[in-house]
Motif scaffolding. Structure first.
Motif, mmCIF file in Angstrom:
data_model
loop_
_atom_site.group_PDB
_atom_site.id
_atom_site.type_symbol
_atom_site.label_atom_id
_atom_site.label_comp_id
_atom_site.label_asym_id
_atom_site.label_seq_id
_atom_site.Cartn_x
_atom_site.Cartn_y
_atom_site.Cartn_z
ATOM 1 N N GLU A 189 0.827 -1.210 0.000
ATOM 2 C CA GLU A 189 0.000 0.000 0.000
ATOM 3 C C GLU A 189 0.865 1.265 0.000
ATOM 4 O OE1 GLU A 189 -3.036 -0.010 -0.615
ATOM 5 O OE2 GLU A 189 -3.665 -2.054 -0.167
ATOM 6 N N PHE A 190 2.001 1.218 0.692
ATOM 7 C CA PHE A 190 2.951 2.337 0.636
ATOM 8 C C PHE A 190 3.367 2.599 -0.815
ATOM 9 C CE2 PHE A 190 4.474 1.853 5.253
ATOM 10 C CZ PHE A 190 3.978 3.090 5.621
ATOM 11 N N ALA A 202 0.333 4.060 -2.848
ATOM 12 C CA ALA A 202 0.025 5.441 -2.468
ATOM 13 C C ALA A 202 1.083 6.398 -3.016
ATOM 14 C CB ALA A 202 -0.074 5.561 -0.955
ATOM 15 N N ASP A 203 2.351 5.999 -2.920
ATOM 16 C CA ASP A 203 3.433 6.856 -3.403
ATOM 17 C C ASP A 203 3.412 6.952 -4.924
ATOM 18 O OD1 ASP A 203 5.530 8.555 -2.531
ATOM 19 O OD2 ASP A 203 7.010 7.098 -3.219
ATOM 20 N N LYS A 214 0.810 9.526 -5.898
ATOM 21 C CA LYS A 214 1.280 10.875 -5.588
ATOM 22 C C LYS A 214 2.249 11.369 -6.669
ATOM 23 C CE LYS A 214 0.926 10.460 -0.537
ATOM 24 N NZ LYS A 214 1.702 10.321 0.724
ATOM 25 N N GLU A 246 -6.174 8.591 -3.063
ATOM 26 C CA GLU A 246 -6.776 8.797 -1.744
ATOM 27 C C GLU A 246 -7.148 7.462 -1.099
ATOM 28 O OE1 GLU A 246 -10.071 11.320 -2.547
ATOM 29 O OE2 GLU A 246 -8.849 13.113 -2.902
ATOM 30 N N GLU A 264 -5.692 4.542 -1.665
ATOM 31 C CA GLU A 264 -4.471 3.840 -1.259
ATOM 32 C C GLU A 264 -3.883 4.448 0.013
ATOM 33 O OE1 GLU A 264 -4.190 1.175 -2.586
ATOM 34 O OE2 GLU A 264 -5.097 1.404 -4.554
ATOM 35 N N GLN A 265 -3.956 5.770 0.136
ATOM 36 C CA GLN A 265 -3.464 6.401 1.353
ATOM 37 C C GLN A 265 -4.331 6.011 2.548
ATOM 38 O OE1 GLN A 265 -0.557 8.193 1.792
ATOM 39 N NE2 GLN A 265 -1.114 7.849 3.939
ATOM 40 N N VAL A 313 -3.150 2.720 3.665
ATOM 41 C CA VAL A 313 -1.918 2.874 4.448
ATOM 42 C C VAL A 313 -2.249 3.267 5.878
ATOM 43 C CG1 VAL A 313 0.115 4.334 4.789
ATOM 44 C CG2 VAL A 313 -0.394 3.423 2.518
ATOM 45 N N ASP A 314 -3.110 4.251 6.030
ATOM 46 C CA ASP A 314 -3.443 4.765 7.362
ATOM 47 C C ASP A 314 -4.105 3.709 8.232
ATOM 48 O OD1 ASP A 314 -2.429 7.198 6.551
ATOM 49 O OD2 ASP A 314 -4.391 8.075 6.091
#
Length: 223
Positions: free
Chosen positions: A80-81, A84-85, A88, A109, A111-112, A115-116
């Motif tokens: 997921e990191f 998300a990256d 971005k 959003e 994917e972030q 991550v969270d």
């Protein structure tokens, strides 16, 4: 007379952070059980006995220890990191406009959010989240980036499917599958946008084992 239906509170849905944590068993009594199983308590003998009892109860209810599930959650967090990256950097590359840009932003959003929530869940279970890797992606033109996005999303969906049978706690399995579903929908949308089959494997998706997935993402991780 028809039975009236009620709309579930957004905080209880698996696609919200609280909803995921609830499914993962870290929002109520289950949280203490899983947390104590994961990290224990060495302050005194009574606490140790309580932790041991809790661990035993949790193993019986989940079919195994929480340690393996934590490893799987960290494996998922690593992926997921990366996703998300990727989004971005794809947005920063300024290759998309209009509806396509909105789509890329929305996927990023999601994917972030994954991550969270994975980070929060690992911490609630007493584990230590992995560190976000430094990444690099070829971001040369719109089509190649969309193709890479489709590759990454299809791989992510296959990775979750590949680990589903190894997850011991049924609540964590349900939560992980709620993410898997989103990854698969992202993949389907991107496949369609590229003129490919939304479900390239037909009626049944194919899982990917951890070694295959990690080898596939290796070019995107700065060593």
């Amino acid at each position: 007379m028809s039975t009236p239906t009620t709309t579930p509170d957004a905080t209880e849905r698996p696609d919200s952070r609280r909803g995921f944590l609830r499914l993962a068993g870290v929002g109520a009594a289950g949280s203490a059980a899983l947390f104590l199983t994961a990290c224990g308590d060495d302050d005194d003998s009574s606490s140790g006995a309580a932790a041991g009892t809790t661990a035993s109860t949790t193993e019986k209810s989940s079919g195994g220890s929480a340690e393996g599930d934590l490893k799987i959650l960290n494996y998922a967090l690593t992926l997921e990191f990366l996703e998300a990256d990727f989004y971005k950097k794809a947005i920063d590359a300024d290759l998309f406009k209009g509806a396509e840009l909105d789509l890329v932003k929305k996927f990023g959003e999601s994917e972030q959010a994954h991550v969270d929530v994975l980070t929060d869940t690992i911490k609630k279970l007493g584990g230590t989240p992995v560190t976000a890797p430094e990444t690099t992606f070829p971001l040369e033109d719109r089509k190649s980036v969309l193709e890479l996005a489709a590759t990454v999303e299809n791989l992510g969906a296959a990775a979750y499917l590949g680990k589903a049978g190894e997850i011991m706690n049924p609540d964590i399995l349900a939560a992980a599958l709620s993410i898997h579903s989103v990854e698969a929908r992202h993949a389907g949308a991107l496949n369609h946008l590229l003129g490919k089959k939304p479900t390239p494997d037909g009626a049944f998706a194919k899982p990917a084992d951890e070694a295959t997935v990690l080898e596939a993402v290796k070019p995107f991780i700065v060593s």
